[in-house]
Design an enzyme around this catalytic site. Structure first.
Site, short mmCIF file in Angstrom:
data_model
loop_
_atom_site.label_atom_id
_atom_site.label_comp_id
_atom_site.label_asym_id
_atom_site.label_seq_id
_atom_site.Cartn_x
_atom_site.Cartn_y
_atom_site.Cartn_z
N TYR A 49 0.68 -1.49 -0.03
CA TYR A 49 0.30 -0.25 -0.24
C TYR A 49 0.75 1.19 -0.27
O TYR A 49 1.75 1.68 1.51
CB TYR A 49 -1.06 -0.10 1.45
CG TYR A 49 -1.38 1.18 1.81
CD1 TYR A 49 -2.90 1.18 -0.04
CD2 TYR A 49 -1.59 2.28 1.98
CE1 TYR A 49 -3.35 2.67 0.76
CE2 TYR A 49 -2.01 3.40 2.02
CZ TYR A 49 -3.26 3.95 1.29
OH TYR A 49 -4.10 4.83 1.46
N LEU A 50 0.59 1.95 -0.82
CA LEU A 50 1.10 3.43 -1.30
C LEU A 50 0.61 4.56 -0.82
O LEU A 50 -0.60 4.81 -1.57
CB LEU A 50 1.91 3.84 -2.41
CG LEU A 50 3.18 2.32 -3.02
CD1 LEU A 50 3.38 2.77 -3.96
CD2 LEU A 50 4.51 2.38 -2.33
N ASP A 89 0.26 1.12 -19.86
CA ASP A 89 -0.73 1.39 -19.38
C ASP A 89 -0.79 2.44 -18.97
O ASP A 89 -1.13 3.37 -18.12
CB ASP A 89 -1.91 0.55 -18.98
CG ASP A 89 -3.15 0.99 -18.85
OD1 ASP A 89 -3.47 1.96 -19.38
OD2 ASP A 89 -4.11 0.58 -18.28
#
Length: 285
Positions: free
Chosen positions: A93-94, A193
């Protein structure tokens, strides 16, 4: 379901993580996304149908490929797996915050460094996914053949199989090949992407995620960053300082973005089908 996710995390990290709190995050058009916390640890979890496991497995491989370059930050992939009726991926998790001028400058520098990771041919060691659509990456020494067949031709074939056509498929593929004929850019490692929705900042440190990596023309990354609203001009100015684009980039930009418009038409139908039709007419007829 969440017990299976927890078991996978603990098996991978040899930890005793327990989910104490989870929050579903907004903004995902493809996967359900959660921020889970417990025992002083926190993770980012994406969930989809069981048949999407391969998508998550190739995402792990792409993230690790990007990590090995040490060019740009990506969330560390923890694990992927199956529950009774779902597939999932667990990532570091950033804690993303707002963007900054320095952040965009650093992103340009990092992306330019990534694009200088190059090799002789186009493709990748495995097929992966662009959103939930398979992205073929068979190695090919000729860029015009690779892009016309494995990018434009592939998306047109997927649409054709669902009853959507934009003219003669083989003719459009050949016109694509002809537009790129004789152009052999360096085969750069790409995010694949690259748009605002797949960029975040931890302070001034940029991070990219949800990759669809392959080796191809770096202009495809830059082009897609302009399709759904350009990034701040600081990014493009800085990128030009570190790795200037070819003078004829603008002549190829719309052709490269056709791939992403077709992919969105495959995923979401509606206005993207009209946009694809109009772009094909503009490019080829």
């Amino acid at each position: 379901m969440w017990q299976a996710v927890t078991d996978h995390i603990n098996s991978e990290l040899e930890s005793n993580f327990i989910i104490e709190h989870k929050v579903q995050l907004s903004g995902g058009n493809v996967n359900a996304a959660y921020h889970v916390t417990g025992n002083g640890q926190q993770f980012f979890v994406k969930i989809n149908l069981r048949q999407q496991l391969e998508q998550f497995e190739t995402e792990v491989l792409s993230l690790r490929t990007l990590q090995r370059t040490k060019c740009i930050r990506v969330p560390n992939p923890i694990c992927s797996g199956l529950t009774v009726d779902k597939s999932f991926i667990v990532l570091e998790y950033l804690p993303f915050g707002g963007d900054t001028t320095n952040g965009w400058h650093n992103l340009a520098q990092d992306l330019a460094a990534l694009h200088q990771q190059q090799q002789a041919v186009y493709g990748f060691d495995w097929d992966n996914s662009l959103a939930t659509n398979t992205q073929p990456n068979k190695w090919q020494p000729n860029w015009s053949v690779f892009f016309s067949e494995q990018r434009i031709g592939w998306q047109l074939q997927l649409l054709h199989e669902q009853g959507f056509g934009f003219g003669k498929l083989d003719e459009i593929v050949e016109k694509t090949r002809q537009r790129l004929q004789g152009y052999q850019p360096k085969a750069s490692l790409l995010h694949g992407d690259f748009w605002r929705g797949n960029i975040g900042f931890v302070g001034d440190t940029p991070a990219i995620f949800d990759p669809a990596c392959y080796y191809g023309d770096r202009e495809t990354d830059i082009a897609f960053s302009t399709l759904f609203g350009r990034l701040p001009e600081q990014f493009y100015q800085s990128y030009q300082q570190y790795y200037p684009l070819d003078k004829n980039y603008e002549q190829r930009k719309d052709l490269y973005n056709l791939y992403h418009v077709l992919n969105h038409a495959n995923l979401f139908r509606g206005a993207y089908l009209i946009q694809a039709q109009e772009l094909i007419k503009k490019l080829f007829y």
